[in-house]
Design a protein around this motif. Structure first.
Motif, PDB file in Angstrom:
ATOM      1  N   TYR A   2     123.741  50.283  61.805  1.00 54.80           N
ATOM      2  CA  TYR A   2     125.743  50.615  61.721  1.00 54.80           C
ATOM      3  C   TYR A   2     125.439  49.371  60.369  1.00 54.80           C
ATOM      4  N   THR A   3     126.449  49.430  59.813  1.00 58.49           N
ATOM      5  CA  THR A   3     126.487  48.621  58.665  1.00 58.49           C
ATOM      6  C   THR A   3     127.409  47.527  58.222  1.00 58.49           C
ATOM      7  N   ILE A   4     127.101  46.707  58.324  1.00 61.30           N
ATOM      8  CA  ILE A   4     128.329  45.203  58.673  1.00 61.30           C
ATOM      9  C   ILE A   4     128.779  44.723  57.252  1.00 61.30           C
ATOM     10  N   GLN A   5     130.026  44.150  56.710  1.00 63.50           N
ATOM     11  CA  GLN A   5     130.324  43.354  55.773  1.00 63.50           C
ATOM     12  C   GLN A   5     130.005  41.947  55.335  1.00 63.50           C
ATOM     13  N   ALA A   6     129.030  42.055  54.470  1.00 65.04           N
ATOM     14  CA  ALA A   6     128.106  40.144  53.711  1.00 65.04           C
ATOM     15  C   ALA A   6     128.628  39.442  53.668  1.00 65.04           C
ATOM     16  N   ASN A   7     129.947  40.182  52.827  1.00 67.06           N
ATOM     17  CA  ASN A   7     130.886  38.591  52.172  1.00 67.06           C
ATOM     18  C   ASN A   7     132.488  38.581  52.401  1.00 67.06           C
ATOM     19  N   PRO A   8     133.193  37.847  52.506  1.00 69.45           N
ATOM     20  CA  PRO A   8     135.091  37.795  52.478  1.00 69.45           C
ATOM     21  C   PRO A   8     135.381  39.116  51.589  1.00 69.45           C
ATOM     22  N   SER A   9     134.901  39.277  50.374  1.00 72.05           N
ATOM     23  CA  SER A   9     135.487  40.201  49.690  1.00 72.05           C
ATOM     24  C   SER A   9     134.864  41.711  49.834  1.00 72.05           C
ATOM     25  N   GLY A  10     133.675  41.982  50.439  1.00 73.80           N
ATOM     26  CA  GLY A  10     133.280  43.726  50.986  1.00 73.80           C
ATOM     27  C   GLY A  10     132.373  44.118  50.041  1.00 73.80           C
ATOM     28  N   GLU A  15     122.664  47.267  56.373  1.00 76.15           N
ATOM     29  CA  GLU A  15     122.737  47.813  57.146  1.00 76.15           C
ATOM     30  C   GLU A  15     121.447  47.590  58.620  1.00 76.15           C
ATOM     31  N   ILE A  16     122.389  47.317  59.542  1.00 76.55           N
ATOM     32  CA  ILE A  16     121.639  46.974  60.748  1.00 76.55           C
ATOM     33  C   ILE A  16     121.088  48.749  61.871  1.00 76.55           C
ATOM     34  N   SER A  17     120.125  48.899  62.160  1.00 81.33           N
ATOM     35  CA  SER A  17     119.629  49.771  62.982  1.00 81.33           C
ATOM     36  C   SER A  17     119.808  49.158  64.689  1.00 81.33           C
ATOM     37  N   LYS A  18     119.334  50.207  65.022  1.00 88.92           N
ATOM     38  CA  LYS A  18     119.265  49.681  66.579  1.00 88.92           C
ATOM     39  C   LYS A  18     119.019  49.138  67.197  1.00 88.92           C
ATOM     40  N   LYS A  19     117.070  49.691  66.717  1.00 87.19           N
ATOM     41  CA  LYS A  19     116.034  48.594  66.751  1.00 87.19           C
ATOM     42  C   LYS A  19     116.579  47.455  67.008  1.00 87.19           C
ATOM     43  N   CYS A  70     113.697  40.047  60.824  1.00 88.75           N
ATOM     44  CA  CYS A  70     113.345  38.914  60.154  1.00 88.75           C
ATOM     45  C   CYS A  70     113.465  39.275  58.252  1.00 88.75           C
ATOM     46  N   ILE A  71     113.333  40.671  58.010  1.00 85.62           N
ATOM     47  CA  ILE A  71     112.991  41.465  57.215  1.00 85.62           C
ATOM     48  C   ILE A  71     114.182  41.932  56.611  1.00 85.62           C
ATOM     49  N   ASP A  72     114.495  42.346  57.807  1.00 90.37           N
ATOM     50  CA  ASP A  72     115.969  43.841  57.017  1.00 90.37           C
ATOM     51  C   ASP A  72     117.060  42.445  57.405  1.00 90.37           C
ATOM     52  N   VAL A  73     117.532  41.905  58.250  1.00 91.10           N
ATOM     53  CA  VAL A  73     118.545  41.241  58.350  1.00 91.10           C
ATOM     54  C   VAL A  73     118.308  39.699  58.333  1.00 91.10           C
ATOM     55  N   TYR A  91     127.078  42.961  67.398  1.00 89.28           N
ATOM     56  CA  TYR A  91     126.792  42.466  68.638  1.00 89.28           C
ATOM     57  C   TYR A  91     126.507  42.608  69.647  1.00 89.28           C
ATOM     58  N   ILE A  92     128.094  41.853  69.534  1.00 90.14           N
ATOM     59  CA  ILE A  92     128.890  42.455  71.265  1.00 90.14           C
ATOM     60  C   ILE A  92     129.106  43.180  71.550  1.00 90.14           C
ATOM     61  N   SER A  93     129.959  43.824  70.225  1.00 89.13           N
ATOM     62  CA  SER A  93     130.435  45.157  70.235  1.00 89.13           C
ATOM     63  C   SER A  93     129.771  46.633  71.477  1.00 89.13           C
TER      64      SER A  93
END
Length: 105
Positions: A2-10, A15-19, A70-73, A91-93
């Motif tokens: 999964y990919t999440i936006q890390a700042n408001p400007s985009g 990258e977030i893994s299922k693990k 910790c390292i990845d996220v 996470y909620i979704s």
């Protein structure tokens, strides 16, 4: 993945893994993390970091999954309060989808 936006400007993302999401669930890292205001700020991110450090220090078993998280996220250069808020939404979704799949089984 999964990919999440890390700042408001985009301009930054993570990258977030299922693990990673499974590790958050396994240790209940988001339970009681946010106070009654519901605001995710830098203090909430620091609280999460302290909680994870405490878990790693107290683990008698292998805590590779926590270290990877910790390292990845959590300690990723792009992780700020906005990124944590996006991670919580992801996470909620993800958790709701997992529950629905379990109910169907």
């Amino acid at each position: 993945m999964y990919t999440i936006q890390a700042n408001p400007s985009g301009t930054r993302s993570m990258e977030i893994s299922k693990k990673n999401l499974q590790t958050i669930e396994k240790y209940g890292l988001f339970r009681h993390l946010i106070d009654s205001t519901g605001i995710v700020d830098e203090e909430v991110l620091e609280k999460l970091k302290w909680n994870v450090r405490s878990l790693i220090a107290s683990e008698t078993e292998n805590s590779k999954d926590l270290l990877d998280l910790c390292i990845d996220v959590i300690y990723h250069n792009n992780m700020k309060a906005f990124g944590l808020q996006q991670l919580i939404k992801l996470y909620i979704s993800w958790f709701k989808k997992e529950e629905e799949e379990d109910d169907e089984s």
